[in-house]
Scaffold this motif. Structure first.
Motif, PDB file in Angstrom:
ATOM      1  N   ALA A  42       0.922  -1.318  -0.540  1.00 12.16           N
ATOM      2  CA  ALA A  42      -0.030   0.332   0.071  1.00 12.16           C
ATOM      3  C   ALA A  42       0.617   1.258   0.248  1.00 12.16           C
ATOM      4  O   ALA A  42       1.764   1.414   0.524  1.00 12.16           O
ATOM      5  CB  ALA A  42      -0.905  -0.071   1.323  1.00 12.16           C
ATOM      6  N   GLU A  43       0.407   2.278  -0.800  1.00 11.34           N
ATOM      7  CA  GLU A  43       1.228   3.655  -0.518  1.00 11.34           C
ATOM      8  C   GLU A  43       0.662   4.345   1.127  1.00 11.34           C
ATOM      9  O   GLU A  43      -0.558   5.043   1.168  1.00 11.34           O
ATOM     10  CB  GLU A  43       0.030   4.870  -1.377  1.00 11.34           C
ATOM     11  CG  GLU A  43       0.401   4.130  -2.853  1.00 11.34           C
ATOM     12  CD  GLU A  43       2.112   4.257  -2.927  1.00 11.34           C
ATOM     13  OE1 GLU A  43       2.561   5.845  -2.373  1.00 11.34           O
ATOM     14  OE2 GLU A  43       2.578   4.235  -4.093  1.00 11.34           O
ATOM     15  N   GLU A  44       0.976   3.655   2.092  1.00  6.21           N
ATOM     16  CA  GLU A  44       1.334   3.609   3.559  1.00  6.21           C
ATOM     17  C   GLU A  44       2.122   4.505   3.577  1.00  6.21           C
ATOM     18  O   GLU A  44       3.557   3.166   4.038  1.00  6.21           O
ATOM     19  CB  GLU A  44       0.602   2.369   4.266  1.00  6.21           C
ATOM     20  CG  GLU A  44      -1.223   2.949   3.889  1.00  6.21           C
ATOM     21  CD  GLU A  44      -1.484   1.308   4.707  1.00  6.21           C
ATOM     22  OE1 GLU A  44      -0.662   0.770   5.206  1.00  6.21           O
ATOM     23  OE2 GLU A  44      -2.672   1.717   4.876  1.00  6.21           O
ATOM     24  N   PHE A  45       2.776   5.401   5.363  1.00  7.12           N
ATOM     25  CA  PHE A  45       3.836   5.673   5.764  1.00  7.12           C
ATOM     26  C   PHE A  45       4.126   3.647   6.737  1.00  7.12           C
ATOM     27  O   PHE A  45       5.782   3.679   6.356  1.00  7.12           O
ATOM     28  CB  PHE A  45       3.381   6.409   7.286  1.00  7.12           C
ATOM     29  CG  PHE A  45       4.777   6.518   7.297  1.00  7.12           C
ATOM     30  CD1 PHE A  45       5.205   8.532   6.769  1.00  7.12           C
ATOM     31  CD2 PHE A  45       5.221   7.014   8.863  1.00  7.12           C
ATOM     32  CE1 PHE A  45       6.928   9.128   7.079  1.00  7.12           C
ATOM     33  CE2 PHE A  45       6.073   7.324   9.612  1.00  7.12           C
ATOM     34  CZ  PHE A  45       7.232   8.416   8.389  1.00  7.12           C
ATOM     35  N   ASP A  46       3.804   3.773   6.953  1.00  8.90           N
ATOM     36  CA  ASP A  46       4.406   2.743   7.240  1.00  8.90           C
ATOM     37  C   ASP A  46       4.933   1.662   6.495  1.00  8.90           C
ATOM     38  O   ASP A  46       5.896   0.362   6.942  1.00  8.90           O
ATOM     39  CB  ASP A  46       3.201   1.956   8.065  1.00  8.90           C
ATOM     40  CG  ASP A  46       2.988   2.282   9.757  1.00  8.90           C
ATOM     41  OD1 ASP A  46       3.852   3.375  10.346  1.00  8.90           O
ATOM     42  OD2 ASP A  46       2.327   1.900  10.261  1.00  8.90           O
ATOM     43  N   ASN A  47       4.804   2.024   5.327  1.00 12.70           N
ATOM     44  CA  ASN A  47       5.041   0.857   4.055  1.00 12.70           C
ATOM     45  C   ASN A  47       5.969   1.231   3.000  1.00 12.70           C
ATOM     46  O   ASN A  47       6.921   0.922   2.230  1.00 12.70           O
ATOM     47  CB  ASN A  47       3.839   0.330   3.418  1.00 12.70           C
ATOM     48  CG  ASN A  47       4.364  -0.673   2.242  1.00 12.70           C
ATOM     49  OD1 ASN A  47       5.049  -1.658   2.490  1.00 12.70           O
ATOM     50  ND2 ASN A  47       4.027  -0.550   1.150  1.00 12.70           N
ATOM     51  N   TYR A  48       6.442   2.272   3.870  1.00 13.47           N
ATOM     52  CA  TYR A  48       8.297   3.169   3.092  1.00 13.47           C
ATOM     53  C   TYR A  48       8.747   2.918   3.785  1.00 13.47           C
ATOM     54  O   TYR A  48       8.998   2.597   5.734  1.00 13.47           O
ATOM     55  CB  TYR A  48       8.202   4.882   2.875  1.00 13.47           C
ATOM     56  CG  TYR A  48       6.793   5.108   2.365  1.00 13.47           C
ATOM     57  CD1 TYR A  48       5.894   4.376   1.239  1.00 13.47           C
ATOM     58  CD2 TYR A  48       5.670   6.026   2.793  1.00 13.47           C
ATOM     59  CE1 TYR A  48       4.941   4.925   0.523  1.00 13.47           C
ATOM     60  CE2 TYR A  48       4.114   7.154   2.013  1.00 13.47           C
ATOM     61  CZ  TYR A  48       4.261   6.248   0.653  1.00 13.47           C
ATOM     62  OH  TYR A  48       3.304   6.850   0.267  1.00 13.47           O
ATOM     63  N   ILE A  49      10.353   2.922   3.536  1.00 16.81           N
ATOM     64  CA  ILE A  49      11.269   2.493   3.837  1.00 16.81           C
ATOM     65  C   ILE A  49      12.370   3.649   2.764  1.00 16.81           C
ATOM     66  O   ILE A  49      12.458   3.466   1.969  1.00 16.81           O
ATOM     67  CB  ILE A  49      11.842   1.155   4.423  1.00 16.81           C
ATOM     68  CG1 ILE A  49      12.906   1.470   4.923  1.00 16.81           C
ATOM     69  CG2 ILE A  49      12.205   0.860   3.089  1.00 16.81           C
ATOM     70  CD1 ILE A  49      13.451  -0.572   5.720  1.00 16.81           C
TER      71      ILE A  49
END
Length: 173
Positions: A42-49
Motif C-alpha cells: 500500500a501507499e502508506e507511511f508504514d510501508n515506506y522505508i
C-alpha cells in the motif's frame, strides 16, 4: 508521494539506507516500498522505508526475506544508545573534573616555590599530559623537587619539572 512524506520517512530512518547503512553525501536516498506495490503493498507511511539508489534498484519489486528492523525496535535501540552515550559523557566529564582539580593541586605547589606566579594555560596543558601519563602524586613530587632545586626562578622551576616528568614517563616504557 509528497515531499513532506518523503522527508518524514528520511527523518524517521535517520537519513540512512535501512538496507546497507549508507547515508548522504555518499549516496542519494530514495523512498522504497517495503512490500512492493506489484505485490499488493500500500501507499502508506508504514510501508515506506529509506533506501539508497543502489539498494532500491537492486531490490526492485521483490519482497525481502528479512524485513528491516521495526520502528519500535529501532526506537528502543536508539534510546539505549543515547543512554550509553550519556553515561560515557558523564564518565568523561568526571575525569576532566578530576584532572582539573589535580592540576590545581600542582599549581598550588608551584605557587609555593614561585610566589605570585601561577601556571599559564600552556603550562596547564603540559601538566594535564603528565597527570594522564603519571600518577598525580608523582607529578606533585616532581614539582616539589623542581621547586626546591630552583626556588623563585619561574622558568627554571617549570623546565626542570617537565624534565623530571619526561624522565619518569620514559622509565615506564
Amino acid at each position: 508521494m509528497s515531499k513532506t512524506t518523503r522527508f518524514e520517512v528520511f527523518k524517521r530512518d535517520g537519513f540512512t539506507c535501512q538496507y546497507c547503512g549508507a547515508h548522504p553525501p555518499e549516496v542519494k536516498l530514495e523512498v522504497d516500498h517495503i512490500v512492493a506495490l506489484a505485490e499488493g503493498g500500500a501507499e502508506e507511511f508504514d510501508n515506506y522505508i529509506t533506501a539508497c539508489f543502489p539498494c532500491n534498484r537492486g531490490k526492485g519489486a521483490r519482497s525481502l526475506d528479512a524485513i528491516p528492523q521495526s520502528l519500535a525496535d529501532k526506537a528502543v535501540e536508539i534510546a539505549e544508545r543515547e543512554e550509553q552515550l550519556r553515561g560515557y559523557h558523564a564518565v568523561i566529564q568526571a575525569k576532566r573534573s578530576r584532572i582539573e582539580a589535580e592540576i590545581e593541586r600542582v599549581n598550588e605547589v608551584y605557587e609555593r616555590f614561585v610566589p605570585g606566579y601561577e601556571l599559564s594555560e600552556s603550562s596547564r596543558i603540559s601538566v594535564r599530559n603528565f597527570i594522564e601519563k603519571l600518577d598525580v602524586f608523582e607529578v606533585i613530587e616532581a614539582m616539589e623537587i623542581a621547586g626546591n632545586r630552583w626556588i623563585h626562578s619561574n622558568s627554571k622551576v617549570f623546565r626542570y619539572f617537565c624534565g623530571i616528568c619526561w624522565n619518569r614517563i620514559r622509565e615506564q616504557v
